[in-house]
Design an enzyme around this catalytic site. Structure first.
Site, PDB file in Angstrom:
ATOM      1  N   CYS A  54       0.821  -1.208   0.000  1.00 57.02           N
ATOM      2  CA  CYS A  54       0.000   0.000   0.000  1.00 57.02           C
ATOM      3  C   CYS A  54       0.858   1.263   0.000  1.00 57.02           C
ATOM      4  O   CYS A  54       1.709   1.426   0.882  1.00 57.02           O
ATOM      5  CB  CYS A  54      -0.908  -0.012   1.224  1.00 57.02           C
ATOM      6  SG  CYS A  54      -1.819   1.522   1.473  1.00 57.02           S
ATOM      7  N   TRP A  87      -7.574  -6.488   5.707  1.00 60.93           N
ATOM      8  CA  TRP A  87      -6.203  -6.963   5.551  1.00 60.93           C
ATOM      9  C   TRP A  87      -5.975  -8.109   6.546  1.00 60.93           C
ATOM     10  O   TRP A  87      -6.494  -8.087   7.661  1.00 60.93           O
ATOM     11  CB  TRP A  87      -5.208  -5.850   5.843  1.00 60.93           C
ATOM     12  CG  TRP A  87      -5.225  -4.723   4.861  1.00 60.93           C
ATOM     13  CD1 TRP A  87      -6.031  -3.622   4.899  1.00 60.93           C
ATOM     14  CD2 TRP A  87      -4.407  -4.588   3.695  1.00 60.93           C
ATOM     15  NE1 TRP A  87      -5.759  -2.803   3.822  1.00 60.93           N
ATOM     16  CE2 TRP A  87      -4.761  -3.367   3.071  1.00 60.93           C
ATOM     17  CE3 TRP A  87      -3.403  -5.373   3.129  1.00 60.93           C
ATOM     18  CZ2 TRP A  87      -4.157  -2.912   1.910  1.00 60.93           C
ATOM     19  CZ3 TRP A  87      -2.789  -4.922   1.968  1.00 60.93           C
ATOM     20  CH2 TRP A  87      -3.163  -3.721   1.367  1.00 60.93           C
ATOM     21  N   THR A 121      -8.430   0.121   6.747  1.00 61.82           N
ATOM     22  CA  THR A 121      -7.327   0.631   5.946  1.00 61.82           C
ATOM     23  C   THR A 121      -6.001   0.582   6.694  1.00 61.82           C
ATOM     24  O   THR A 121      -5.954   0.564   7.922  1.00 61.82           O
ATOM     25  CB  THR A 121      -7.598   2.086   5.527  1.00 61.82           C
ATOM     26  OG1 THR A 121      -7.672   2.918   6.685  1.00 61.82           O
ATOM     27  CG2 THR A 121      -8.901   2.200   4.739  1.00 61.82           C
ATOM     28  N   VAL A 122      -4.935   0.555   5.900  1.00 67.73           N
ATOM     29  CA  VAL A 122      -3.578   0.717   6.414  1.00 67.73           C
ATOM     30  C   VAL A 122      -3.007   1.998   5.812  1.00 67.73           C
ATOM     31  O   VAL A 122      -3.398   2.392   4.707  1.00 67.73           O
ATOM     32  CB  VAL A 122      -2.688  -0.493   6.055  1.00 67.73           C
ATOM     33  CG1 VAL A 122      -3.108  -1.718   6.831  1.00 67.73           C
ATOM     34  CG2 VAL A 122      -2.687  -0.790   4.545  1.00 67.73           C
ATOM     35  N   TYR A 185      -5.595   6.816  -8.753  1.00 61.98           N
ATOM     36  CA  TYR A 185      -6.799   6.061  -8.386  1.00 61.98           C
ATOM     37  C   TYR A 185      -8.035   6.629  -9.071  1.00 61.98           C
ATOM     38  O   TYR A 185      -8.937   5.876  -9.471  1.00 61.98           O
ATOM     39  CB  TYR A 185      -6.985   6.081  -6.869  1.00 61.98           C
ATOM     40  CG  TYR A 185      -6.013   5.197  -6.129  1.00 61.98           C
ATOM     41  CD1 TYR A 185      -6.341   3.882  -5.814  1.00 61.98           C
ATOM     42  CD2 TYR A 185      -4.762   5.666  -5.752  1.00 61.98           C
ATOM     43  CE1 TYR A 185      -5.452   3.057  -5.141  1.00 61.98           C
ATOM     44  CE2 TYR A 185      -3.866   4.855  -5.085  1.00 61.98           C
ATOM     45  CZ  TYR A 185      -4.215   3.552  -4.783  1.00 61.98           C
ATOM     46  OH  TYR A 185      -3.321   2.729  -4.122  1.00 61.98           O
TER      47      TYR A 185
END
Length: 345
Positions: A54, A87, A121-122, A185
């Site tokens: 990521c 994740w 999210t990370v 993105y």
């Protein structure tokens, strides 16, 4: 839907007919010296969960390494792929994070907020004693690393967010986020031809602007590496391997833009940058997880990453990478990435 079915369900990233809009509503608690949000700076208390794949998480790993915060903040590394839920720690023995004792990052979000409704999210910082996520606000995480954790910096740590340059760093970082970091993105997840073309144009207009800005200066702001360089680098590192093809950002490759390509190689070859990049994990993440864009799940064999080791000659522009500081040492055991010298197409 059963738990087994949910675990196997891929996420959906493209909404037909619509422009992609990133959800930027994060858990905004901060870890600070004055513990204004209830989270004090404290060595050994927190774990940074940051997947290699990521780009947003990669920023925090670079900052942690440059500042020498490895002893103060441990690092959890999820695998490169995930499903619609979370994740997962599939790289660890038994698929369980050895410090947090969880299989999915989702568990730490649920400990903070049961049935947390937003994306898992990370990067995320987890409070180890309680197992709760403290924050996943990625832009603020690295700023706080640079300004709140000085007590635990290594000797020779650089100043990544110098007082005199903060306004300019913030301005440059904002346009980079809008047009480049998130711009790829907006092109890749566009749901219409028009939204794709608008994102594509803004992206390459900004890359052309960066090509001009960096022609006569080694770094984005001032003569040392700053937060702005970290934020740009993680997108550039993924450009030819992923964004050029997978996200249709194909006016040209990064390697066909002489200034930006040399700039990116300069940073890649600087300790703390390239030694956080795992191209195989990066490609697996994008090409497998984004199944609505790449339904076959085939991961490209190329490009050959060894080009990142070619001479860049950017040192001729002057500049002092670490200012009055020094480079970080070797990565910690267990935090190494594969060497490009052994890479094969």
């Amino acid at each position: 839907m059963s738990d087994v079915e949910a675990e196997a369900t891929p996420g959906s990233y493209v909404t037909p007919g619509q422009e992609y809009t990133r959800d930027t509503n994060y858990i905004e608690d901060r870890i600070t010296r004055d513990a204004v949000d209830g989270w004090p700076v404290e060595a050994g208390r927190y774990r940074l969960v940051a997947a290699r794949a990521c780009p947003w998480a990669n920023r925090s790993v670079i900052s942690r390494r440059l500042l020498g915060l490895e002893d103060a903040i441990s690092l959890g590394l999820p695998g490169p792929t995930h499903d619609a839920r979370s994740w997962t720690f599939d790289l660890d023995p038994g698929g369980v994070d050895p410090v947090l004792g969880i299989e999915r990052l989702q568990e730490a979000f649920f400990k903070r907020t049961p049935d947390y409704p937003r994306g898992i999210t990370v990067p995320a910082i987890v409070d180890v004693p309680s197992g709760k996520v403290v924050t996943n606000n990625f832009p603020q995480i690295t700023l706080d690393f640079a300004t709140e954790w000085e007590e635990f910096f290594r000797d020779g740590a650089p100043d990544l967010y110098p007082d005199a340059l903060r306004d300019e760093i913030d301005d440059v970082a904002e346009v980079i986020f809008r047009d480049v970091n998130n711009g790829v993105y907006r092109a890749g997840f566009a749901g219409s031809q028009g939204s794709y073309e608008r994102a594509y144009t803004r992206l390459f207009d900004r890359l052309d602007w960066l090509e001009e800005r960096l022609a006569d200066q080694r770094y984005l702001v001032g003569d040392t590496i700053t937060e702005a360089d970290i934020r740009l680098f993680t997108t550039l590192a993924r450009f030819d391997a992923v964004y050029h093809g997978h996200f249709k950002c194909n006016r040209n490759k990064l390697s066909e833009m002489p200034v930006l390509w040399a700039y990116a190689r300069d940073l890649f070859q600087t300790p703390g940058f390239g030694d956080t990049i795992d191209f195989e994990q990066i490609k697996k993440h994008y090409y497998i997880v984004h199944s609505d864009i790449n339904p076959t799940g085939i991961v490209p064999a190329g490009p050959d990453p060894r080009g990142w080791l070619a001479p860049h000659d950017r040192d001729e522009l002057g500049g002092r990478p670490f200012g009055d500081g020094t480079p970080p040492g070797e990565p910690r055991p267990g935090e190494e990435v594969p060497s490009l010298t052994a890479a094969r197409v």
